[in-house]
Each structure stands twice: as structure tokens, then as C-alpha cells.
Design a protein around this motif. Structure first.
Motif, PDB file in Angstrom:
ATOM      1  N   ALA A 122      59.287  13.671   3.565  1.00  0.00           N
ATOM      2  CA  ALA A 122      58.038  12.913   3.463  1.00  0.00           C
ATOM      3  C   ALA A 122      57.075  13.250   4.589  1.00  0.00           C
ATOM      4  O   ALA A 122      55.853  13.117   4.439  1.00  0.00           O
ATOM      5  N   THR A 123      57.626  13.692   5.715  1.00  0.00           N
ATOM      6  CA  THR A 123      56.780  14.038   6.866  1.00  0.00           C
ATOM      7  C   THR A 123      56.727  15.554   7.088  1.00  0.00           C
ATOM      8  O   THR A 123      56.325  16.009   8.154  1.00  0.00           O
ATOM      9  N   PHE A 124      57.162  16.301   6.061  1.00  0.00           N
ATOM     10  CA  PHE A 124      57.125  17.766   6.092  1.00  0.00           C
ATOM     11  C   PHE A 124      57.905  18.348   7.275  1.00  0.00           C
ATOM     12  O   PHE A 124      57.516  19.353   7.856  1.00  0.00           O
ATOM     13  N   ARG A 125      59.014  17.703   7.620  1.00  0.00           N
ATOM     14  CA  ARG A 125      59.853  18.195   8.709  1.00  0.00           C
ATOM     15  C   ARG A 125      61.207  18.692   8.208  1.00  0.00           C
ATOM     16  O   ARG A 125      62.082  19.015   9.001  1.00  0.00           O
ATOM     17  N   LEU A 126      61.357  18.774   6.888  1.00  0.00           N
ATOM     18  CA  LEU A 126      62.628  19.215   6.324  1.00  0.00           C
ATOM     19  C   LEU A 126      62.695  20.741   6.346  1.00  0.00           C
ATOM     20  O   LEU A 126      61.853  21.423   5.766  1.00  0.00           O
ATOM     21  N   SER A 127      63.681  21.267   7.033  1.00  0.00           N
ATOM     22  CA  SER A 127      63.792  22.714   7.214  1.00  0.00           C
ATOM     23  C   SER A 127      64.356  23.398   5.967  1.00  0.00           C
ATOM     24  O   SER A 127      65.244  22.868   5.300  1.00  0.00           O
ATOM     25  N   HIS A 128      63.803  24.586   5.677  1.00  0.00           N
ATOM     26  CA  HIS A 128      64.310  25.412   4.574  1.00  0.00           C
ATOM     27  C   HIS A 128      64.641  26.815   5.086  1.00  0.00           C
ATOM     28  O   HIS A 128      64.566  27.787   4.343  1.00  0.00           O
ATOM     29  N   ARG A 129      65.006  26.895   6.358  1.00  0.00           N
ATOM     30  CA  ARG A 129      65.285  28.202   6.948  1.00  0.00           C
ATOM     31  C   ARG A 129      66.534  28.839   6.356  1.00  0.00           C
ATOM     32  O   ARG A 129      66.555  30.022   6.042  1.00  0.00           O
ATOM     33  N   ASP A 130      67.582  28.049   6.213  1.00  0.00           N
ATOM     34  CA  ASP A 130      68.851  28.574   5.705  1.00  0.00           C
ATOM     35  C   ASP A 130      68.993  28.223   4.228  1.00  0.00           C
ATOM     36  O   ASP A 130      69.373  27.107   3.876  1.00  0.00           O
ATOM     37  N   HIS A 196      61.097  21.070  -8.856  1.00  0.00           N
ATOM     38  CA  HIS A 196      61.733  22.371  -8.650  1.00  0.00           C
ATOM     39  C   HIS A 196      60.689  23.477  -8.494  1.00  0.00           C
ATOM     40  O   HIS A 196      60.781  24.319  -7.590  1.00  0.00           O
ATOM     41  N   ILE A 197      59.688  23.459  -9.362  1.00  0.00           N
ATOM     42  CA  ILE A 197      58.626  24.464  -9.301  1.00  0.00           C
ATOM     43  C   ILE A 197      57.781  24.271  -8.045  1.00  0.00           C
ATOM     44  O   ILE A 197      57.383  25.245  -7.389  1.00  0.00           O
ATOM     45  N   ALA A 198      57.519  23.011  -7.694  1.00  0.00           N
ATOM     46  CA  ALA A 198      56.749  22.731  -6.478  1.00  0.00           C
ATOM     47  C   ALA A 198      57.474  23.270  -5.249  1.00  0.00           C
ATOM     48  O   ALA A 198      56.853  23.841  -4.342  1.00  0.00           O
ATOM     49  N   LEU A 199      58.800  23.113  -5.224  1.00  0.00           N
ATOM     50  CA  LEU A 199      59.589  23.625  -4.104  1.00  0.00           C
ATOM     51  C   LEU A 199      59.510  25.147  -4.042  1.00  0.00           C
ATOM     52  O   LEU A 199      59.406  25.729  -2.955  1.00  0.00           O
ATOM     53  N   ALA A 200      59.540  25.792  -5.214  1.00  0.00           N
ATOM     54  CA  ALA A 200      59.451  27.253  -5.252  1.00  0.00           C
ATOM     55  C   ALA A 200      58.100  27.734  -4.728  1.00  0.00           C
ATOM     56  O   ALA A 200      58.005  28.784  -4.087  1.00  0.00           O
ATOM     57  N   VAL A 201      57.054  26.952  -5.000  1.00  0.00           N
ATOM     58  CA  VAL A 201      55.718  27.304  -4.505  1.00  0.00           C
ATOM     59  C   VAL A 201      55.632  27.099  -2.994  1.00  0.00           C
ATOM     60  O   VAL A 201      55.068  27.927  -2.267  1.00  0.00           O
ATOM     61  N   LEU A 202      56.213  25.998  -2.523  1.00  0.00           N
ATOM     62  CA  LEU A 202      56.164  25.686  -1.096  1.00  0.00           C
ATOM     63  C   LEU A 202      57.089  26.578  -0.274  1.00  0.00           C
ATOM     64  O   LEU A 202      56.802  26.867   0.890  1.00  0.00           O
ATOM     65  N   VAL A 203      58.199  26.987  -0.895  1.00  0.00           N
ATOM     66  CA  VAL A 203      59.172  27.851  -0.204  1.00  0.00           C
ATOM     67  C   VAL A 203      59.390  29.096  -1.061  1.00  0.00           C
ATOM     68  O   VAL A 203      60.386  29.203  -1.781  1.00  0.00           O
ATOM     69  N   PRO A 204      58.467  30.051  -1.017  1.00  0.00           N
ATOM     70  CA  PRO A 204      58.530  31.232  -1.898  1.00  0.00           C
ATOM     71  C   PRO A 204      59.823  32.027  -1.789  1.00  0.00           C
ATOM     72  O   PRO A 204      60.262  32.639  -2.767  1.00  0.00           O
ATOM     73  N   LYS A 205      60.454  32.016  -0.618  1.00  0.00           N
ATOM     74  CA  LYS A 205      61.677  32.802  -0.466  1.00  0.00           C
ATOM     75  C   LYS A 205      62.814  32.252  -1.322  1.00  0.00           C
ATOM     76  O   LYS A 205      63.749  32.980  -1.649  1.00  0.00           O
ATOM     77  N   SER A 206      62.727  30.973  -1.716  1.00  0.00           N
ATOM     78  CA  SER A 206      63.749  30.421  -2.604  1.00  0.00           C
ATOM     79  C   SER A 206      63.615  31.016  -4.005  1.00  0.00           C
ATOM     80  O   SER A 206      64.614  31.246  -4.689  1.00  0.00           O
ATOM     81  N   LEU A 207      62.376  31.275  -4.427  1.00  0.00           N
ATOM     82  CA  LEU A 207      62.147  31.926  -5.720  1.00  0.00           C
ATOM     83  C   LEU A 207      62.602  33.379  -5.666  1.00  0.00           C
ATOM     84  O   LEU A 207      63.229  33.876  -6.607  1.00  0.00           O
ATOM     85  N   ARG A 208      62.307  34.038  -4.554  1.00  0.00           N
ATOM     86  CA  ARG A 208      62.737  35.427  -4.391  1.00  0.00           C
ATOM     87  C   ARG A 208      64.260  35.534  -4.467  1.00  0.00           C
ATOM     88  O   ARG A 208      64.803  36.444  -5.103  1.00  0.00           O
ATOM     89  N   ALA A 209      64.940  34.584  -3.842  1.00  0.00           N
ATOM     90  CA  ALA A 209      66.401  34.598  -3.851  1.00  0.00           C
ATOM     91  C   ALA A 209      66.954  34.426  -5.260  1.00  0.00           C
ATOM     92  O   ALA A 209      67.991  35.000  -5.607  1.00  0.00           O
ATOM     93  N   MET A 210      66.249  33.647  -6.093  1.00  0.00           N
ATOM     94  CA  MET A 210      66.718  33.437  -7.458  1.00  0.00           C
ATOM     95  C   MET A 210      66.373  34.615  -8.364  1.00  0.00           C
ATOM     96  O   MET A 210      66.875  34.715  -9.475  1.00  0.00           O
ATOM     97  N   ILE A 211      65.538  35.519  -7.873  1.00  0.00           N
ATOM     98  CA  ILE A 211      65.187  36.710  -8.651  1.00  0.00           C
ATOM     99  C   ILE A 211      66.024  37.914  -8.226  1.00  0.00           C
ATOM    100  O   ILE A 211      66.606  38.607  -9.062  1.00  0.00           O
ATOM    101  N   ILE A 212      66.085  38.161  -6.917  1.00  0.00           N
ATOM    102  CA  ILE A 212      66.798  39.348  -6.433  1.00  0.00           C
ATOM    103  C   ILE A 212      68.085  39.001  -5.688  1.00  0.00           C
ATOM    104  O   ILE A 212      68.839  39.898  -5.307  1.00  0.00           O
ATOM    105  N   GLY A 213      68.308  37.707  -5.463  1.00  0.00           N
ATOM    106  CA  GLY A 213      69.561  37.290  -4.838  1.00  0.00           C
ATOM    107  C   GLY A 213      69.529  37.187  -3.335  1.00  0.00           C
ATOM    108  O   GLY A 213      70.438  36.630  -2.725  1.00  0.00           O
ATOM    109  N   ARG A 214      68.469  37.708  -2.699  1.00  0.00           N
ATOM    110  CA  ARG A 214      68.425  37.730  -1.231  1.00  0.00           C
ATOM    111  C   ARG A 214      67.134  37.109  -0.713  1.00  0.00           C
ATOM    112  O   ARG A 214      66.146  37.094  -1.396  1.00  0.00           O
TER     113      ARG A 214
END
Length: 214
Positions: A122-130, A196-214
Motif C-alpha cells: 500500500a505504501t509502495f515499499r514491497l520489494s520485487h528484487r528476488d 496480475h496484469i498490473a503487477l506485470a506492468v509495474l514489475v516488467p522483469k516478472s513478465l520477462r521471466a514468464m516468457i524466457i524463464g530468466r
């Protein structure tokens, strides 16, 4: 005799391990994910076409977001996608349980963990690094959508064949109640897809991982 020194061999081995660790989404997850995604979208749009033929509430879905053109066409698309979703979804459950992926990725889920991560989100402090580890909000959403998917399939079967699956239909409280259960399960899936789509937009690397695996 190898021309590589012990140090070079160690570095090469470490690099190889890092390459393996970089695989976030294995191939079977990616393939089944996209098959499920396409099948679910077809089922939702054709389901809205079917709904319009006999609405549960005082509204109808725009023809622009429905599939099939009319009741018969909607049913054809719906049943075609149903088999794809059921078979692929069942395989996903079996492989996910057999490989221990669900246990590793989705457990444990604790109320305190969910509350903490919700506050961070809610405060945009949730990490998506790993991306190899799900936070508690993701765990809850992904575990929940699996359960909702099971409900939508079972309630759909009870609507499709209420006589043949009369015991299942009775579990849902009868044909009419099963329609409401099916509708709200579908609505939950649509809500999940939006997040789910909003998360993919906010964290593009999560979409990349679901396409190429990395």
C-alpha cells in the motif's frame, strides 16, 4: 590435462551455478501458464456471451467483450476452451504437487505475513528484487486462484450436466445456486487477472521471466 587452473575451474563452476539459479520460471510452468491464460480468456469472454442469454443480474456484457456472437457460438467456444483448461490445469496441479513447487513457492502463508506485505504494498515499499521467492501477498493470491479455478471448473460441470452430475450440483445448492457460484468465481478470476496484469506492468522483469524463464 585441463589447461584451466583450480581457481578458473572454481569460477567456472560458480558461474554455472549462477546461470542455473537465474532460471526463475521453468519451461513447464511457462508453457502451462500461457495455455491456461489463453483458455481462461476464451472461457471468460464466451461465458459472458452465455450469461447475456440468461442474465443473473440487471445488466449485460457489451458484445465487444464477448465471444461467439450468440448463445450457440458462445457455448461452442466455452466447451472447447473448457477441455483445454481442465486438462492443462490438471497437469499443472499434478506436476506442481509432484515436484514440490507449490510447497516451496506458496507455503507458508501466515496472517501476519500477509498483513505486513499488504501494508508495504500500500505504501509502495514491497520489494520485487528476488523473483524466485513470492511475498505473502503473492502466495495468498496464487494459492487462492488455484482454489477458485477448481471451484469454477466444478461449478461449471454442475451447470453443464446437472443430471449426470446431480450430486455435484447438489453440493453447490442446486442448479440456480451453482450459476451464482460460477459467476462469482469467474468474477474473482477477472479481478485476479487485473491485479496480475498490473503487477506485470509495474514489475516488467516478472513478465520477462514468464516468457524466457530468466
Amino acid at each position: 590435462m585441463s589447461s584451466m587452473t583450480v581457481s578458473e575451474q572454481a569460477n567456472a563452476g560458480q558461474a554455472g551455478e549462477e546461470t542455473v539459479r537465474k532460471v526463475i520460471q521453468p519451461a513447464w510452468v511457462r508453457i502451462m501458464h500461457w495455455i491456461n491464460a489463453v483458455a481462461m480468456i476464451v472461457m471468460i469472454m464466451s461465458g459472458w456471451q452465455i450469461y447475456n442469454a440468461s442474465p443473473l443480474f440487471d445488466f449485460q456484457f457489451s458484445r465487444s467483450v464477448t465471444l461467439g456472437g450468440w448463445l450457440g457460438g458462445g457455448l461452442l467456444w466455452h466447451f472447447a476452451a473448457m477441455w483445454v483448461l481442465m486438462i492443462n490445469g490438471l497437469l499443472y496441479l499434478v506436476v506442481g504437487l509432484a515436484t514440490g513447487r507449490f510447497r516451496r513457492k506458496l507455503l507458508p502463508i501466515t496472517p501476519s505475513g500477509v498483513a505486513s506485505d499488504l501494508a508495504k504494498a500500500a505504501t509502495f515499499r514491497l520489494s520485487h528484487r528476488d523473483l524466485t521467492t513470492y511475498n505473502y501477498v503473492q502466495k495468498l493470491l496464487y494459492a487462492g486462484i488455484i482454489l477458485v479455478g477448481i471451484v469454477v471448473v466444478l461449478s461449471g460441470l454442475s451447470i453443464w450436466k446437472p443430471v449426470q452430475f446431480q450430486l455435484l450440483t447438489a453440493v453447490f445448492g442446486g442448479y440456480d445456486t451453482a450459476r451464482y457460484v460460477h459467476f462469482f468465481a469467474m468474477a474473482s478470476i477477472v479481478a485476479f487477472l487485473i491485479v496480475h496484469i498490473a503487477l506485470a506492468v509495474l514489475v516488467p522483469k516478472s513478465l520477462r521471466a514468464m516468457i524466457i524463464g530468466r
